[in-house]
Scaffold this active site. Structure first.
Site, mmCIF file in Angstrom:
data_model
loop_
_atom_site.group_PDB
_atom_site.id
_atom_site.type_symbol
_atom_site.label_atom_id
_atom_site.label_comp_id
_atom_site.label_asym_id
_atom_site.label_seq_id
_atom_site.Cartn_x
_atom_site.Cartn_y
_atom_site.Cartn_z
ATOM 1 N N SER A 117 0.875 -1.203 0.264
ATOM 2 C CA SER A 117 -0.091 0.051 0.070
ATOM 3 C C SER A 117 1.092 0.779 -0.174
ATOM 4 O O SER A 117 -0.030 2.314 -0.189
ATOM 5 C CB SER A 117 -1.035 -0.665 1.114
ATOM 6 N N HIS B 173 -1.958 -3.588 -6.996
ATOM 7 C CA HIS B 173 -2.407 -3.193 -5.408
ATOM 8 C C HIS B 173 -4.100 -3.196 -4.991
ATOM 9 O O HIS B 173 -5.343 -2.344 -5.804
ATOM 10 C CB HIS B 173 -2.721 -1.356 -5.006
HETATM 11 P P1 NAD Z 1 -1.725 -9.359 7.086
HETATM 12 O O1 NAD Z 1 -0.405 -9.061 8.140
HETATM 13 O O2 NAD Z 1 -2.930 -9.862 8.013
HETATM 14 O O3 NAD Z 1 -0.788 -10.505 6.690
HETATM 15 C C1 NAD Z 1 0.506 -11.336 5.869
HETATM 16 C C2 NAD Z 1 0.955 -12.840 6.187
HETATM 17 O O4 NAD Z 1 1.832 -12.529 5.671
HETATM 18 C C3 NAD Z 1 0.955 -13.526 7.542
HETATM 19 O O5 NAD Z 1 0.356 -14.247 6.948
HETATM 20 C C4 NAD Z 1 2.267 -13.598 7.725
HETATM 21 O O6 NAD Z 1 2.588 -14.865 7.548
HETATM 22 C C5 NAD Z 1 2.749 -13.514 6.101
HETATM 23 N N1 NAD Z 1 3.788 -13.157 5.907
HETATM 24 C C6 NAD Z 1 4.722 -12.119 6.755
HETATM 25 N N2 NAD Z 1 5.951 -12.327 6.297
HETATM 26 C C7 NAD Z 1 6.676 -13.623 4.922
HETATM 27 C C8 NAD Z 1 7.735 -13.737 4.531
HETATM 28 N N3 NAD Z 1 8.540 -13.692 3.906
HETATM 29 N N4 NAD Z 1 7.028 -14.648 3.134
HETATM 30 C C9 NAD Z 1 6.114 -15.871 3.614
HETATM 31 N N5 NAD Z 1 5.349 -14.816 4.223
HETATM 32 C C10 NAD Z 1 4.854 -13.855 5.285
HETATM 33 O O7 NAD Z 1 -1.338 -8.560 6.348
HETATM 34 P P2 NAD Z 1 -2.512 -7.741 5.098
HETATM 35 O O8 NAD Z 1 -3.054 -6.358 6.084
HETATM 36 O O9 NAD Z 1 -2.357 -9.501 4.173
HETATM 37 O O10 NAD Z 1 -0.912 -6.934 4.447
HETATM 38 C C11 NAD Z 1 -0.767 -7.333 3.632
HETATM 39 C C12 NAD Z 1 0.122 -6.530 2.331
HETATM 40 O O11 NAD Z 1 -0.919 -6.268 1.759
HETATM 41 C C13 NAD Z 1 1.052 -5.471 2.967
HETATM 42 O O12 NAD Z 1 1.998 -5.513 1.472
HETATM 43 C C14 NAD Z 1 0.011 -4.082 3.186
HETATM 44 O O13 NAD Z 1 0.192 -2.829 3.269
HETATM 45 C C15 NAD Z 1 -1.139 -4.877 2.424
HETATM 46 N N6 NAD Z 1 -2.390 -4.348 1.744
HETATM 47 C C16 NAD Z 1 -3.061 -4.110 3.439
HETATM 48 C C17 NAD Z 1 -4.509 -3.567 3.298
HETATM 49 C C18 NAD Z 1 -5.477 -3.926 4.080
HETATM 50 O O14 NAD Z 1 -6.653 -3.043 4.058
HETATM 51 N N7 NAD Z 1 -4.907 -4.570 5.106
HETATM 52 C C19 NAD Z 1 -5.271 -3.593 1.418
HETATM 53 C C20 NAD Z 1 -4.078 -3.330 0.192
HETATM 54 C C21 NAD Z 1 -3.106 -3.436 0.517
#
Ligand code: NAD
Length: 511
Positions: free
Chosen positions: A123, A144
């Site tokens: 993001s 995204h």
């Molecule tokens: P989250 O914490 O729910 O999930 C992240 C997952 O990644 C976890 O299950 C973790 O175990 C895994 N992980 C971490 N490091 C890892 C690695 N090295 N190899 C494999 N797996 C690994 O996070 P999220 O909210 O799903 O966000 C993930 C990405 O999406 C981020 O970059 C965030 O900026 C982006 N994003 C989030 C949102 C939101 O609203 N949550 C919206 C758009 C984009």
């Protein structure tokens, strides 16, 4: 450019909120998907959760159990990253950390074929920066998605400095065949949505801080007059102030402290107090059981004999308001105007009513030699708006206030009086949104069309900000911003050069 065929295997890394949602979207579109998470069992748990979500749809009759079984059969969990080796596209959705993301992409480059497309769901991080150390950064882009990915329509396809058009176009076409609204963006802070949306929150916070009105009233005006699905305060409470404040700070820092993105002390205080919104039970509103939601401040009913409404000048965007007045039984009389600035004045006896132009009522009354002046706010649709904000010049008598209230009440609108504030609520918010979108277009972040599409599909705006500005007339939007800038003496309200140029050359953002 053609989309990836459904025979292409999609890899997803990170089985959290976003990764699981993205995996579901790709599997629903017919791809085999390998979902990897480095926490043992997390990928399987992610797929189990997808099954539970889909089965809720079966219970509602929106899907058959057979559909669910087919989708789940296409999802393969993997605790080891090696399982992604055969993917045609890998989408990363892991922790928001540049170094960790870079390491993961370096691993993927070693593992996958040279023409595997690589995408990050980040993001806030720069795609250029994530890709910088890759041997082939040209095949990496941002993809995204918005939360929840299976529901939210928008996908920003983000090109870094090295991303080829071919890669961006393939991802765009692929996201489109997955049922998403795809837009192109270049890798700049906030991409499109998280940048262009900033004024929606920022102007609300400023209006509150300056005592224009309270949170419930400003929210109601943006919904009932502006046509937005939620007002800024209820939306920030939903997003969480920690998250919203962090995004604002990161965009502000990334643009080297441009005052247009300046974070709010009001929001900082909420974060410091732990009032994070819905999730903590308290933000601008209280979410504790038995706590009543504050009601907007609306004037009580006023009965007054209404004189004919005399309209001087071209009504332009307020023409539907005049039709509504006529339909409400008010006599409307047209009069020629010597004013050439395209704004109409409405007279109820000695009282002048006018659409705000970014000056406060006191300044405009002094400039135009008026005594009783009431400014009214912009509405998305003057025919159907159910509320309106008003502000009066200091010389406006209590009787003239009553007359203005009675007029808009006769039209069936809730009337809210603000303190005398430049640009009122909706006009100020919409012109600042359009200004930000114009600057994004000027700087090559997106096209006008994609900018508008992104704000409608990503955050449900009732209208694209640039199309909205076109319909108001760009000279009027530019003038409003200039007045706001003069009112506050702040750079923050400076008109985007593109808006200024289009206003001067009578060009619109959309044909
Ligand atoms: P989250 O914490 O729910 O999930 C992240 C997952 O990644 C976890 O299950 C973790 O175990 C895994 N992980 C971490 N490091 C890892 C690695 N090295 N190899 C494999 N797996 C690994 O996070 P999220 O909210 O799903 O966000 C993930 C990405 O999406 C981020 O970059 C965030 O900026 C982006 N994003 C989030 C949102 C939101 O609203 N949550 C919206 C758009 C984009």
């Amino acid at each position: 450019m053609a989309a990836l065929p459904t025979s292409a295997v999609i890899g997803v890394i990170g089985a959290g909120a976003m990764g699981a949602g993205i995996a579901q979207v790709a599997a629903q579109a017919g791809h085999s998907v390998v979902l990897h998470d480095n926490q043992p069992g997390a990928a399987k748990a992610g797929i189990d959760n997808i099954r539970r979500q889909l089965e809720k749809r079966v219970a509602k009759g929106k899907m058959t159990q057979g559909d669910v079984d087919n989708i789940i059969a296409r999802l393969q969990p993997a605790d080891a990253i090696n399982a992604l080796a055969d993917s045609r596209l890998v989408i990363e959705a892991i922790v928001e950390n540049l170094e960790i993301k870079r390491q993961v992409f370096a691993q993927l480059e070693a593992l996958c074929s040279p023409d595997t497309l690589l995408a990050s769901n980040t993001s806030s991080l720069s795609i250029t920066s994530i890709a910088a150390n890759l041997e082939r950064p040209e095949r990496m882009a941002g993809l995204h998605f918005f939360n929840p990915a299976p529901v939210m329509k928008l996908v920003e396809v983000v090109s870094g400095l090295a991303t080829t058009n071919e890669v961006a176009d393939t991802l765009y076409a692929t996201a489109s065949t997955w049922g998403k609204v795809a837009v192109h963006a270049s890798s700049t802070p906030g991409f499109i949505v998280n940048r262009v949306a900033r004024p929606f929150y920022a102007e609300g916070l400023r209006l509150l801080q300056e005592g224009a009105s309270d949170a419930a009233t400003i929210d109601a005006l943006l919904r009932q007059a502006g046509g937005f699905r939620m007002g800024p305060f209820e939306l920030m409470d939903l997003i969480g102030h920690d998250v919203n404040y962090a995004v604002t700070r990161s965009v502000f820092d990334a643009y080297y402290g441009d005052t247009r993105f300046k974070p709010s002390l009001v929001q900082q205080a909420l974060v410091e107090a732990g009032r994070l919104g819905r999730k903590s039970g308290q933000g601008f509103y209280s979410y504790h059981e038995h706590s009543a939601k504050p009601q907007p401040a609306i004037s009580g009913p006023v009965q007054a004999e209404l004189p004919p409404l005399v309209v001087q000048g071209e009504p332009g965007v307020i023409a539907p308001l005049l039709e509504r007045a006529q339909e409400a039984g008010i006599e409307v009389v047209r009069r020629e105007s010597l004013q050439q600035d395209g704004t109409a004045r409405l007279y109820l006896g000695d009282l002048v009513l006018a659409l705000s132009d970014g000056r406060c009522a006191a300044e405009r009354a002094v400039n135009e030699g008026l005594e009783a002046l009431v400014l009214f706010d912009l509405c998305l649709d003057y025919r159907s708006a159910s509320a309106i904000a008003l502000a009066a010049s200091h010389m406006t008598s209590p009787e003239a206030h009553q007359l203005a209230t009675a007029f808009f009440q006769r039209l069936g609108m809730d009337v809210t009086w603000l303190t005398d504030t430049p640009g009122l609520v909706v006009l100020r918010t919409v012109t600042m949104l359009a200004n930000e979108a114009a600057d994004a277009v000027l700087q090559g972040v997106c096209s006008a069309q994609d900018g508008d599409l992104a704000m409608q599909a990503g955050v449900n705006y009732p209208r694209g900000p640039l199309a909205w500005a076109d319909s108001l007339g760009l000279p009027f939007v530019h003038r409003t911003l200039t007045h706001l800038q003069q009112s506050y003496g702040e750079e923050r309200y400076r008109s985007s050069f593109l808006l200024r140029r289009n206003a001067l050359s009578e060009e619109s953002f959309h044909e």
